[in-house]
Structure formats: structure tokens, C-alpha cells
Enzyme design. Structure first.
Site, PDB file in Angstrom:
ATOM      1  N   LEU A 306       0.817  -1.220   0.000  1.00  0.00           N
ATOM      2  CA  LEU A 306       0.000   0.000   0.000  1.00  0.00           C
ATOM      3  C   LEU A 306       0.844   1.260   0.000  1.00  0.00           C
ATOM      4  CD1 LEU A 306      -2.707  -1.051   2.617  1.00  0.00           C
ATOM      5  CD2 LEU A 306      -2.918  -1.067   0.126  1.00  0.00           C
ATOM      6  N   GLY A 307       2.023   1.200   0.606  1.00  0.00           N
ATOM      7  CA  GLY A 307       2.840   2.403   0.678  1.00  0.00           C
ATOM      8  C   GLY A 307       4.132   2.159   1.432  1.00  0.00           C
ATOM      9  N   VAL A 314       3.951  -0.770   4.200  1.00  0.00           N
ATOM     10  CA  VAL A 314       2.601  -1.125   4.619  1.00  0.00           C
ATOM     11  C   VAL A 314       1.966  -2.002   3.546  1.00  0.00           C
ATOM     12  CG1 VAL A 314       0.348  -0.267   5.338  1.00  0.00           C
ATOM     13  CG2 VAL A 314       2.396   1.061   5.861  1.00  0.00           C
ATOM     14  N   LYS A 328       1.830  -2.899   8.883  1.00  0.00           N
ATOM     15  CA  LYS A 328       3.059  -2.116   8.764  1.00  0.00           C
ATOM     16  C   LYS A 328       4.227  -2.989   9.211  1.00  0.00           C
ATOM     17  CE  LYS A 328       3.307   2.134  10.465  1.00  0.00           C
ATOM     18  NZ  LYS A 328       3.514   3.222  11.456  1.00  0.00           N
ATOM     19  N   ASP A 428       4.128  14.242  14.754  1.00  0.00           N
ATOM     20  CA  ASP A 428       4.295  13.996  13.319  1.00  0.00           C
ATOM     21  C   ASP A 428       2.961  14.099  12.584  1.00  0.00           C
ATOM     22  OD1 ASP A 428       5.905  13.604  11.135  1.00  0.00           O
ATOM     23  OD2 ASP A 428       5.934  11.421  11.269  1.00  0.00           O
TER      24      ASP A 428
END
Length: 613
Positions: A306-307, A314, A328, A428
Site C-alpha cells: 500500500l505504501g 505497509v 506495517k 508527526d
């Protein structure tokens, strides 16, 4: 030595529990719960979960006015008030937003707070019926009012009783604050009649009522879901059970202590040692634990990526129960396990509609993974930056959706700073870390840099800088600007909202440095000139007002002096209030270090204990 001390402390707690059981301690007749008063059956608090049917959280806060919440059907509601007669008034945040925007979906909203068990049931005390028809009825329902509230091409009929079933129409029951007469419906805007503060009446079933009020027992459910009346046991029986349980638990402690001690000294991986020690000393915080083969199977050998983030990749997966998840997989080389501990410790003590939920984790050798509920719409950044849309589909958010996302994130941050037992500073906040579910409800994620500190602490101590360039508050990268506190999250939030409303969608602005066109000075200049960013999503005057409000609030959030920034609770109030009540903030004279097009990694540092205020 530390292991021995921890288990000595556990032994003390165990002994205290045995004494409590032997003493036959019973449920208190009432429980103090801050500004909402004393709780009586069927309500209880988290310290006495078996002493009632509905558990209210936040009663143990030191500040009486601290937020009180209740979980129902996997949704958290704020509690406004407790009334006599087992009546509770809760706030429905989704309905609140719909009413605030005068959205016609208000009349299609379903009240999700319901109690229906063998112990008790509930009903909305005050409500009206709304009939939505795509045409005017020749023969409208008896005693109904054809309301003048405009909703697309629909005709609305409102009435105070009766359910109806008419072809081409949909029927909803919506809450009101008090009884409403038919004449009031005839002369009042429906948006002013419906309320987001819902009065819920709780009624015990006859069996539960007899158990509690006649026999003095506690209504409970057995493994088959049937009610039984728990009236306690004799002191002799309690003594036997307590001693047996205490001896058994003590044996488990001795064996567990030996195993952990052996693993601690024999395992050559220091990161693994640190994390295992944390999990064993904070076992009540951890979610479900999965083996690495289970994680590999759930993600189909990590095929659907996904990323990529600063701490790992992930992947999309599916658990054995069929639920979709995002896994993750943390990088081996990142830190000493701090990011893993931060995620587990932070998210495990939170429960909020705008905070991502941790479903499980994996810790096996050097393999570390975190499991979250899958968010179909991914992260917010792909809706802001066109270069993040691989298919170049120009993912355009409406102004209303932008506003709802912004206020959802604000509520999530307010909860982290004030609503849970410990204050959590995220450090963050950025579009990449805001996930969107199927309804575009935002979820704050990625707590790898989070810092947990007591509620009373205002200023925290950090070594170095943490955060992502472009969103870091001035005081985080240079202490000359003030102390690091929850106001640092406020700054990051403000920068993020500025990007949401200024986005990378405005390609017609000519400036010297295109990477800086959406930073505060350009936005402030347009605000001074009474010009909103030229977004394609702005369709009408209502959209313009929403965007202007977001800009004013975000500019307050990025004030250089932390003391000039509002707390997140004030941000929520400003967002929900009228734009006329907002003052234009001073012009920010400093912005965070600029981002590069490839800057998505996070700069981290070790933390120390919070300093005194």
C-alpha cells in the site's frame, strides 16, 4: 534486578487483590464521576466494571470537568449529562457536523446508540418523524407538516408520532431536546428542531430489575448470553477461592519470571530484549499478538503493498476472520524498538473515532509488525498532491469534506491532549499520517514519534528534533522560540490544514519558488486581500466561508510564539463557531523549514522524561 523489582511489585498487587477478595468487598451504592455527579446502577465506571451495565469512562480523572465518554456499538460518545430515571444525554458528533453544515443528510441520519440485551434496553426519549419523499404526496400522512426546509428535490413531512410506509419515501426518527408539538413543527426550521444532544432512556428488563432491586444482586450474562443473578458467595468460599487463586497465580509469576529472565540474558538481540520487557511489563496495553507466519499468510506473502513510510512498508491483508487490515512491517535498522513501543503504548490507551485502532502486532526475532484496520481511501496526502495520484485521476475533495476532515483531526488531537488518561503528543501530524475510511472519516495514525507524559506536565524535554520538515514547530528545531508542548502538535496541524485548503491544485500562481507557494505568507496575503485560494472545489458562498474559516484557524495555529497558539479544544470551538466571531491573526513571521519533493522521512531522536512546568 529490574525484573525482580517488577515482579515484587506484582506480588504486592496480587496480595492486595487476595485481601480484597477475602474481605468480600461489594459494589458501592454510588460512584463519584466529576461534574456529571454520582453514578448509580445501571451506570458504573471503569474502576468497577462489574457493578453496572453501562460503563462511563473518565470518572477517575483528577479534573472534575474532564471529558466523560461511553462506548456503544463500537462508537464513542461524549456524555453531556446524567438525569434522574436512568436517563443519559449523549452527544452525536456525526449528527452535530451535519446540523452545523445544514446538510440534508441530517434527515437520513440513524441514531446508533442503542442498548438491547437481556439486562436492559433503551429508547430515544424525545424524537420526531421525518418522511423524505422525492415528490409531493397527494395524500400526506395524517397530522403531518409539509416542511419548508429545502433539500434538493425532496419534500419533507414531519410529525410527532406514528411510523408510516409510503412508496417513494423514506422514514427516519430523529432526536429532539424536548417534546415538540405539531404546531411547533409547522412554524420552525427543522434544522433548529433536531438536536445532536440525544436524551436516552435506559430501562432494565424485569428479570434484571428483580435481581438488582429485590435480591441485591448483579445482573450478568453467562456464556450462552442468558441472564443470571450474581449475589456473591460466603466468606468461607471466598477465602478458599482467593487462597487457591493466589497460590496458582504466584506459581505462574515464579515460572514467568524465570522464563523472562532466561530469555533476557540469553537473547543476543538488544532491541528484542527491550521490546519483550516492555510487553511483559505492560501486557494490559498490548493488542492481539500474531506470529510471523500468520502475518505472512494474512498478507499473501506481502504481495499487495500500500505504501512506504519512514519506518517501513505497509501491506494490505486479511485476517482469518475475514477482516481487511493494513500491516506495517517495520524496518530492521530503525532505532532500538522505540517506534514499536511508542505505537503499541500510545494507541493501546486510546479509543476515539478519529484515532486509528491497533488490532494486533507481531514480534518474532528481528521481525516487527503492527496491524491496523484497513482504510479504503488511504492517506490524505494523495488527495492533496497531484503527484501522489499514480493514475492522475485528480482526486478532488469537496470543501465540505475538507472541512469535515480538518475538524475530525482537530477532535482526535484534542482527545490525545486532554481526553485520555495520559497526555499524548504526536509530533508527526501531516497528510501522510491521516488515514481516511470509506466515509472519509479521518484517523490519526503513525505514533512512532509520540511522547506520552502525565496530564499535569505542560513542557516536555526532547533531545534533538523530531517530526517531518515543513510541519515542525519552531520551538522543536530551536528551543529559543519556547518550550516544546502540546502546542507543537497545534503548529503541525495548522500547517497541514493550510495545505489542505491551498493544496497543490492551484497551478496558476506565479511565484519565484513553486515549492513555497502554499506556505503561510502567500495564504496570509490572499486573506488580507479577501481572496480565497482559487480551488476548483469552491462552488458557492458557503464553500468560500468554510475555506476562509479554515485559513483563519490554521494561521492562528502556526503563530511562532507557542503561547499565541490556541489549544486544540479552542481550535474545535473556533471551527464549530461562526466565522464572524473569528479575528484575523497576526502575520506569521517565520515558517517551518521547507519540504523537498522527496522529503517524507521523519527525523527522530531519543526522549527524556518530561521536565517540570
Amino acid at each position: 534486578m529490574m525484573v525482580a523489582l517488577r515482579f515484587h511489585a506484582f506480588g504486592v498487587v496480587l496480595f492486595a487483590w487476595v485481601l480484597q477478595v477475602v474481605s468480600g468487598a461489594s459494589c458501592p451504592s454510588s460512584i463519584f464521576c466529576g461534574d456529571i455527579g454520582n453514578l448509580t446502577y445501571p451506570f458504573t465506571d471503569a474502576r468497577h466494571p462489574d457493578c453496572g451495565i453501562l460503563v462511563i469512562y473518565g470518572c477517575d480523572e483528577k479534573e472534575p470537568e474532564a471529558k466523560k465518554t461511553i462506548k456503544n456499538n463500537n462508537v464513542w460518545f461524549d456524555i453531556v449529562k446524567l438525569d434522574e430515571g436512568n436517563t443519559i444525554i449523549i452527544r452525536d458528533d456525526k449528527l452535530h457536523d451535519l446540523l452545523l453544515q445544514r446538510d440534508c443528510e441530517t434527515f437520513n441520519h440513524k441514531v446508533t446508540f442503542t442498548v438491547s440485551t437481556p439486562l436492559a434496553y433503551s429508547h430515544v426519549k424525545y424524537s420526531i418523524g421525518i418522511l423524505r419523499c422525492n415528490h409531493a404526496l397527494n395524500d400526506p400522512p395524517h397530522n403531518s407538516v409539509s416542511n419548508s426546509t429545502l433539500c434538493k428535490n425532496e419534500t419533507l413531512y414531519s410529525f410527532t408520532y406514528r411510523d408510516v410506509d409510503i412508496k417513494g419515501c423514506s422514514m427516519k426518527k430523529l432526536p429532539t431536546s424536548t417534546e415538540v408539538s405539531q404546531s411547533q413543527l409547522n412554524s420552525t426550521d427543522l434544522f433548529n428542531v433536531i438536536t445532536d444532544e440525544i436524551v436516552i432512556q435506559i430501562q432494565l428488563t424485569s428479570d434484571c430489575s428483580t435481581c438488582h432491586y429485590v435480591h441485591g444482586g448483579q445482573c450478568r450474562l453467562d456464556n450462552t448470553g442468558k441472564l443470571y443473578c450474581y449475589t456473591g458467595k460466603s466468606t468461607k468460599t471466598l477465602l478458599i477461592v482467593a487462597c487457591a487463586s493466589g497460590a496458582g497465580a504466584l506459581g505462574v509469576v515464579i515460572v514467568l519470571s524465570w522464563c523472562i529472565r532466561r530469555r533476557f540474558y540469553n537473547n543476543k538481540n538488544p532491541t528484542h530484549q527491550i521490546i519483550e520487557m516492555f510487553l511483559n511489563t505492560h501486557g494490559h496495553l498490548a493488542a492481539n499478538r500474531y506470529s510471523y507466519p500468520e502475518i505472512k499468510k494474512a498478507t499473501n506473502s506481502f504481495r499487495n503493498k500500500l505504501g512506504q513510510g519512514g519506518y517501513g512498508s505497509v501491506y494490505k491483508g486479511r485476517l482469518h476472520d475475514g477482516s481487511l487490515v493494513a500491516v506495517k512491517l517495520l524496518s530492521d535498522s530503525k532505532g532500538n524498538g522505540e517506534e514499536f513501543i511508542n505505537e503499541v503504548a500510545s494507541i493501546s490507551v486510546t479509543s476515539h473515532v478519529n484515532i486509528v485502532s491497533l488490532l494486533g502486532f507481531c514480534l518474532e526475532g528481528s521481525k516487527r509488525a503492527l496491524i491496523y484496520k484497513y482504510m479504503p481511501n488511504g492517506s490524505l496526502e494523495k488527495f492533496i498532491y497531484e503527484e501522489k495520484d499514480p493514475l492522475k485521476l485528480s482526486l478532488q475533495l469537496s470543501c465540505k469534506t475538507i472541512y469535515n476532515i480538518a475538524i475530525g483531526v482537530a477532535r482526535g488531537l484534542e482527545y490525545l491532549h486532554r481526553g485520555c488518561n495520559t497526555k499524548i503528543l504526536h509530533f508527526d501530524i501531516k497528510p501522510h499520517n491521516i488515514l481516511l475510511d470509506e466515509d472519509f472519516c479521518p484517523k490519526i495514525s503513525d505514533f512512532g514519534l509520540a511522547k506520552i507524559c502525565p496530564q499535569k506536565e505542560s513542557i516536555v524535554s526532547l533531545l534533538g528534533t523530531r517530526g517531518t520538515a515543513g510541519y515542525i514547530a519552531p520551538e522543536v528545531f530551536s528551543r529559543n522560540f519556547g518550550g516544546v508542548s502540546h502546542k507543537s502538535d497545534v503548529y503541525s496541524y495548522g500547517m497541514m490544514v493550510l495545505e489542505m485548503v491551498g493544496g497543490r491544485m492551484n497551478n496558476n500562481v506565479e511565484v519565484e519558488c513553486s515549492s513555497e507557494i502554499y506556505f503561510p505568507h502567500w495564504v496570509y496575503k490572499r486573506l488580507e486581500q479577501n481572496q480565497e485560494p482559487r480551488l476548483r472545489s469552491i462552488k458557492n458562498e458557503t464553500d468560500k466561508a468554510m475555506i476562509r474559516k479554515l485559513i483563519i484557524v490554521s494561521l492562528w495555529c502556526i503563530q511562532t510564539d507557542p503561547s499565541n497558539r490556541p489549544a486544540m479544544s479552542k481550535v474545535v470551538d473556533m471551527m464549530e463557531g461562526s466565522i464572524e466571531s473569528l479575528q484575523i491573526p497576526p502575520k506569521p513571521y517565520l515558517s517551518s523549514p521547507p519540504r523537498s519533493s522527496t522529503d517524507h522521512n521523519t527525523h527522530t531522536s531519543q526522549t527524556t522524561h518530561p521536565s517540570e512546568y
